[in-house]
Write an enzyme that holds these catalytic residues in place. Sequence first.
Site, PDB file in Angstrom:
ATOM      1  N   GLU A 200      73.581  12.534  35.336  1.00 51.71           N
ATOM      2  CA  GLU A 200      73.512  11.250  34.630  1.00 51.71           C
ATOM      3  C   GLU A 200      74.735  10.377  34.883  1.00 51.71           C
ATOM      4  O   GLU A 200      74.935   9.368  34.210  1.00 51.71           O
ATOM      5  CB  GLU A 200      73.335  11.493  33.130  1.00 51.71           C
ATOM      6  N   LYS A 332      61.660   9.156  24.329  1.00 49.24           N
ATOM      7  CA  LYS A 332      61.514   9.195  25.792  1.00 49.24           C
ATOM      8  C   LYS A 332      60.026   9.025  26.059  1.00 49.24           C
ATOM      9  O   LYS A 332      59.230   9.915  25.716  1.00 49.24           O
ATOM     10  CB  LYS A 332      61.988  10.539  26.349  1.00 49.24           C
TER      11      LYS A 332
HETATM   12  C1  PEP Z   1      68.478  14.872  27.381  1.00 53.67           C
HETATM   13  O1  PEP Z   1      68.418  16.074  27.161  1.00 53.67           O
HETATM   14  O2  PEP Z   1      68.671  14.085  26.461  1.00 53.67           O
HETATM   15  C2  PEP Z   1      68.278  14.356  28.740  1.00 53.67           C
HETATM   16  C3  PEP Z   1      68.309  13.055  28.993  1.00 53.67           C
HETATM   17  O3  PEP Z   1      68.083  15.283  29.707  1.00 53.67           O
HETATM   18  P1  PEP Z   1      66.710  15.577  30.443  1.00 53.67           P
HETATM   19  O4  PEP Z   1      66.186  14.282  30.961  1.00 53.67           O
HETATM   20  O5  PEP Z   1      67.112  16.529  31.524  1.00 53.67           O
HETATM   21  O6  PEP Z   1      65.814  16.180  29.413  1.00 53.67           O
HETATM   22 MG    MG Z   2      68.771  15.572  24.869  1.00 53.88          MG
END
Ligand code: PEP
Ligand code: MG
Length: 415
Positions: A200, A332
């Site tokens: 990230e 998400k």
């Molecule tokens: C998270 O865990 O918040 C994250 C962004 O990681 P991933 O996209 O690998 O789940």
């Molecule tokens: Mg997370």
Amino acid sequence: MKKACIEAIKARICYDSRGNESIEVDVKVNSFIGRACAPKGASTGKYEAVDFNPKGIEASLKLLSDYSSKLIGFDASDPYSLSQLLREIDGTENFSRIGGSMAYAISMATAEAFSKSKGIPLYKMLLPNGPYLMPYPLGNVLCGGKHAGPGAPDIQEFLICPLGVKNIREGLKINIAVHKEVRKQIEKKDPYFTGGKGDEGGWAPYVKDEEAFELVSSASQIVSDVFGVDIKLGVDFASSSLWNNNEKAYIYNRSKVKRSPGEQLDFIMELVNKYHLIYLEDPFHEEAYDEFAELTKKLSKVYIAGDDIFVTNTYRLLKGIKMKAGNAAILKVNQAGTLGDALNFAENARKHNYALITSHRSGDTSDAHLAHIAIATKSKMIKSGVVGGERLSKLNELLRIDEELSGCGMAKLEV
Ligand code: PEP
Ligand code: MG
């Protein structure tokens, strides 16, 4: 007036920021093209939508021709009914037939095409009457866990939030300054630091958790003194990645520490007190509703956010709300699978006063939709890294939106 329907759909394989294959979709509405390319997580929750059909990405791609006739001619104006249609077509709980990436890309590209056909930006299409407030940028400045190599910390994300800023431009400036300062602090400890970063964009040094907190804390203090702005720390433990169900313990391999749920709670309380953390994501694993609730009772002025535990799934969120597990939720869209389902999740979170944090994935694309989703869902924060093209595509979009709104205020945080 011509009805806004899906006129055509085209899908292809593209690549995400980790160089993994992803599905990109073009949707045509009233001759306008909307395009979306799905992101992909690494520390994924057990209950989130799966990316592709179990036979692979090609299988998800090929299947589209079987059901595209059901989508052509469908009303493009309503993400909720499109979400329902995609669920009916898929017929599984977690999009394991058509693939969550396909569902994500179709729903997002349709929303973009529709908003373009109306000549209004996506966030306004999704939230026509406002109010429009800027989410605080929650920036990842140091990476560990599944997002970095074996020498990096066990904890997945060391985050900063520029609490004292007046606008988004200042917020991004501060986060970038801290990111730069963290590197300087790392180099003081390790003159041979290679400048390596995690998925990230946060630095990935050879340090343990405690040292990482010290580095980020001193860098934030230095920048805070220079700019005269309050900067707070947060963390994503990504605890499901640490949890060992046989041993009933969180295993911190790199620090060589094993913590029972009780010890994990004590560890968190220590960190909150020492580093004045205002944000704790996934402090416990994805089934640990009781521990989430216990921590929430102890900390009223800290955001305790569920990511793997809620997986942008309304049913799992409502269970958390009932148990008072956490007070914030990660949003998400690809965890839910579709935009409509994610919006429904966001409405439920807001109704029950759970703060929303709209989030990128560790494997992301150059799409900028996340900025629009964060504003349209009245998110308190946006988690989208600090640097890297696929991170800045979202953050720079916030600057454009801010300009279009002639400067809009920041969201109200309760910390
Ligand atoms: C998270 O865990 O918040 C994250 C962004 O990681 P991933 O996209 O690998 O789940
Ligand atoms: Mg997370």
